[in-house]
Enzyme design. Structure first.
Site, mmCIF file in Angstrom:
data_model
loop_
_atom_site.group_PDB
_atom_site.id
_atom_site.type_symbol
_atom_site.label_atom_id
_atom_site.label_comp_id
_atom_site.label_asym_id
_atom_site.label_seq_id
_atom_site.Cartn_x
_atom_site.Cartn_y
_atom_site.Cartn_z
ATOM 1 N N ARG A 184 33.788 38.059 -30.015
ATOM 2 C CA ARG A 184 33.282 39.423 -30.074
ATOM 3 C C ARG A 184 33.975 40.196 -31.183
ATOM 4 N NH1 ARG A 184 33.826 36.994 -25.842
ATOM 5 N NH2 ARG A 184 32.233 36.891 -24.248
ATOM 6 N N ASP A 234 26.232 38.948 -17.989
ATOM 7 C CA ASP A 234 27.168 38.819 -19.108
ATOM 8 C C ASP A 234 26.642 39.625 -20.287
ATOM 9 O OD1 ASP A 234 29.160 38.041 -20.809
ATOM 10 O OD2 ASP A 234 28.457 35.987 -21.073
ATOM 11 N N LEU A 235 26.316 40.894 -20.010
ATOM 12 C CA LEU A 235 25.781 41.787 -21.040
ATOM 13 C C LEU A 235 26.945 42.461 -21.751
ATOM 14 C CD1 LEU A 235 22.818 43.301 -19.011
ATOM 15 C CD2 LEU A 235 22.735 41.491 -20.723
ATOM 16 N N GLU A 236 27.179 42.084 -22.981
ATOM 17 C CA GLU A 236 28.368 42.528 -23.699
ATOM 18 C C GLU A 236 28.095 43.682 -24.662
ATOM 19 O OE1 GLU A 236 30.249 39.053 -25.299
ATOM 20 O OE2 GLU A 236 29.887 37.925 -23.456
ATOM 21 N N ASN A 237 26.905 44.243 -24.554
ATOM 22 C CA ASN A 237 26.556 45.378 -25.401
ATOM 23 C C ASN A 237 26.187 46.595 -24.557
ATOM 24 O OD1 ASN A 237 26.615 44.023 -28.139
ATOM 25 N ND2 ASN A 237 25.176 42.708 -27.061
#
Length: 595
Positions: free
Chosen positions: A15, A419-422
């Site tokens: 990331r 697993d939403l990283e935004n």
């Protein structure tokens, strides 16, 4: 999602654009800067880190001025509990009016969380559309929340983690164009002692036409689809009603605007009784005739063990060992298939096997079934670093639930991993997951893999979502990597790659409301599995021992032990295989041997 980049980049979950602390500083400084930025954009930091939408217009500001608060009538009824619990409803009989301690007058509320009940006490208040309001109350105790729901815009809440003496909580909201009632509430938290609340104030224009009659009781209440954990209800619309309250075994559990609802979170093979009332600005109708429904038996499928190891299986080739599901090491109890991708429909996702894997759909399904027969859970992970799934309204929440459930039915998945990283919207992701739970039943497995920054405060959207679905959540496997330094629960800053980093950050979740069984430690399986933060399996095991037994700690030692901690997670089973399964061979038996 850019599959070609994932194939070429051996650190597909790195990331680099999300490392907010590449030059780490204490979170207090970060919070101060964030508060200044929020103020500049019309947001304000409330309480112990909760963030609320602030009134943005001059009219809203005038409503919250000191002069307006002085002149406005308090819209809350029986705000100081001088008349017992009149006008208030407390979940599960958790509330009582007491004479001591009190903030003012002769009464106050005492509410006691027990089991899965957070001791929520609420009342519905008449308001005007397109108007601004300020809600406040005095509280005493640990982890106490104050909020308003059904606002028609953004529902708000604020909280305090510790009020040893009376402390005032305050928040504000604006009603929607058709909102005539809102529900104000307070609640405590699971496993915490009783809390006290007193002297509620709701300032703003009073609602209702004095000549408007209270609506009549709804008729035609009937049950629809019944699952192991939910019951669908519908009834005839009532003339003059602006909303409806749903009662389960005599206790109000939902407020809705239309003539239907789905009651979730129910126990399999259990009989329940339901009633509804109609509401408007003049008040609440009598209850409808009751209907009964018995939930179905629990569905088939494996149960997640008390202590579990989660591993992500890569549906792509990024330089790690290419695997079939049947190749995944036996130490893994939950296998998260990565990833489902967004479609052209808002909120909807789909899963397709990567053709480069030379893996037939029939064999994939058969391998999932074989793992399940061996007691494993196989779930579908949504998102990843480059995932673009957005669930930001009721329609996209419904699309998300329907599409994930369709994938579960097609491939046999046991559940979903978020697993939403935004970023995510806590309100609508909660709605989506509860809708999915109603469809799938009580054996649904729900896991999450937030980044470290997402779990630093219960005011964050990820943390809020986890707490919102605590009754159906399996485990949060926070990613203790690619993050730099972070604050621990003791307020000190710890660098990644140490036992202290793992234990002090896990402590935030454990003391912030998650059950120990809902906390896992997420680490890379090898140095190539992440940009930074890899630790040897022995460090992972020491951290687990520190949290579960109080041994193996570094300089930070939790005030108590958490023997029920769920276990550990790794990215990924493929990188683990590339490293001779060294991670799972060391961590797996250790997790399964925890007390």
């Amino acid at each position: 999602m850019d599959r070609s980049r994932r194939t070429q980049d051996p650190r597909s979950r790195r990331r680099t654009g999300r490392n907010l602390l590449s030059h780490p500083r204490p979170l207090r400084a970060f919070t101060a800067l964030a508060a200044a930025a929020l103020a500049a954009t019309g947001l304000t930091v409330i309480g112990d880190g909760g963030t609320e939408a602030a009134a943005a217009s001059p009219a809203a500001a005038s409503h919250t001025s000191a002069a307006a608060r002085t002149a406005a009538a308090n819209l809350a009824k029986n705000p100081g509990f001088e008349s017992g619990l009149d006008n208030w409803t407390c979940s599960g009989g958790s509330g009582a009016a007491v004479g001591s301690p009190v903030h003012g007058g002769s009464g106050a509320l005492k509410a006691t969380p027990e089991g899965a009940d957070n001791a929520k006490c609420s009342q519905t208040v008449s308001v005007q559309p397109n108007s601004s309001y300020t809600l406040s109350a005095w509280v005493q105790g640990s982890y106490i929340y104050l909020g308003a729901s059904g606002t028609g815009t953004t529902d708000v809440s604020t909280w305090t983690s510790s009020a040893s003496s009376w402390q005032q909580l305050s928040t504000g909201f604006k009603t929607g164009p058709s909102t005539r009632t809102v529900t104000i509430y307070t609640h405590g938290w699971y496993g915490q002692p009783a809390y006290f609340a007193d002297d509620f104030t709701l300032d703003g224009p009073g609602g209702g036409d004095p000549g408007e009659p209270v609506p009549g009781a709804p008729g035609g209440l009937a049950t629809g689809t019944v699952t192991a954990s939910s019951v669908a209800l519908s009834w005839n619309p009532v003339t003059g009603a602006s909303g409806y309250n749903v009662y389960q075994d005599g206790a109000r559990v939902q407020s809705v605007s239309g003539a239907s609802a789905v009651v979730t979170g129910l126990t399999p093979s259990t009989s329940y009784q339901f009633q509804v009332t109609a509401t408007n600005s003049a008040g609440e109708s009598p209850k409808s005739a009751a209907v009964s429904a018995t939930t179905k038996e629990g569905g088939p499928g494996p149960s997640v063990p008390k202590h579990a190891v989660t591993g992500y299986w890569q549906n792509f080739n990024n330089g790690a060992t290419v695997q079939k599901i049947s190749d995944v090491q036996n130490q893994y109890d939950i296998i998260a298939v990565a990833f489902a991708d967004a479609t052209g429909t808002p909120g909807a996702v789909e899963f397709r096997l990567d053709p480069a894997l030379n893996y037939s759909e029939a064999q994939f399904k058969a391998d999932i079934a074989a793992k399940q027969a061996a007691g494993k859970s196989v779930i579908l992970s949504v998102g990843g670093e480059k995932g673009t799934v957005s669930v930001n309204d009721a329609n996209s929440a419904n699309n998300f639930a329907n599409s994930v459930y369709a994938a579960m039915q097609k491939y046999g998945f046991n559940g979903v991993d978020i697993d939403l990283e935004n970023g995510l919207n806590a309100t609508y992701m909660t709605q989506a997951l509860r809708s999915l739970s109603a469809k799938a039943g009580p054996r649904l497995v729900i896991t999450m893999a937030p980044q470290t920054i997402d779990m630093q405060s219960t005011g964050g959207s990820y943390f809020k979502t986890a707490l919102n679905i605590k009754d159906i959540l399996t485990v949060v496997n926070m990613q203790y990597y690619n993050s730099g330094a972070m604050n621990g629960c003791d307020g000190k800053v710890y660098g990644q790659g140490t036992v202290d980093f793992l234990t002090a950050l896990a402590c935030i979740q454990l003391e912030g409301g998650l059950a120990p069984s809902q906390v896992g430690l997420g680490l890379p399986a090898s140095p190539r599995g992440a940009g930074s933060g890899y630790v040897s399996p022995s460090i992972v095991n020491n951290a687990l021992d520190c949290l579960a037994k109080g041994t193996g700690c570094g300089s930070f030692k939790p005030a108590k032990t958490y023997p029920g901690i769920r276990g550990a997670m790794t990215w990924s089973t493929n990188w683990d295989a590339s490293n001779g399964n060294a991670w799972s061979n060391a961590v797996g038996p250790h997790v399964h041997g925890l007390p």
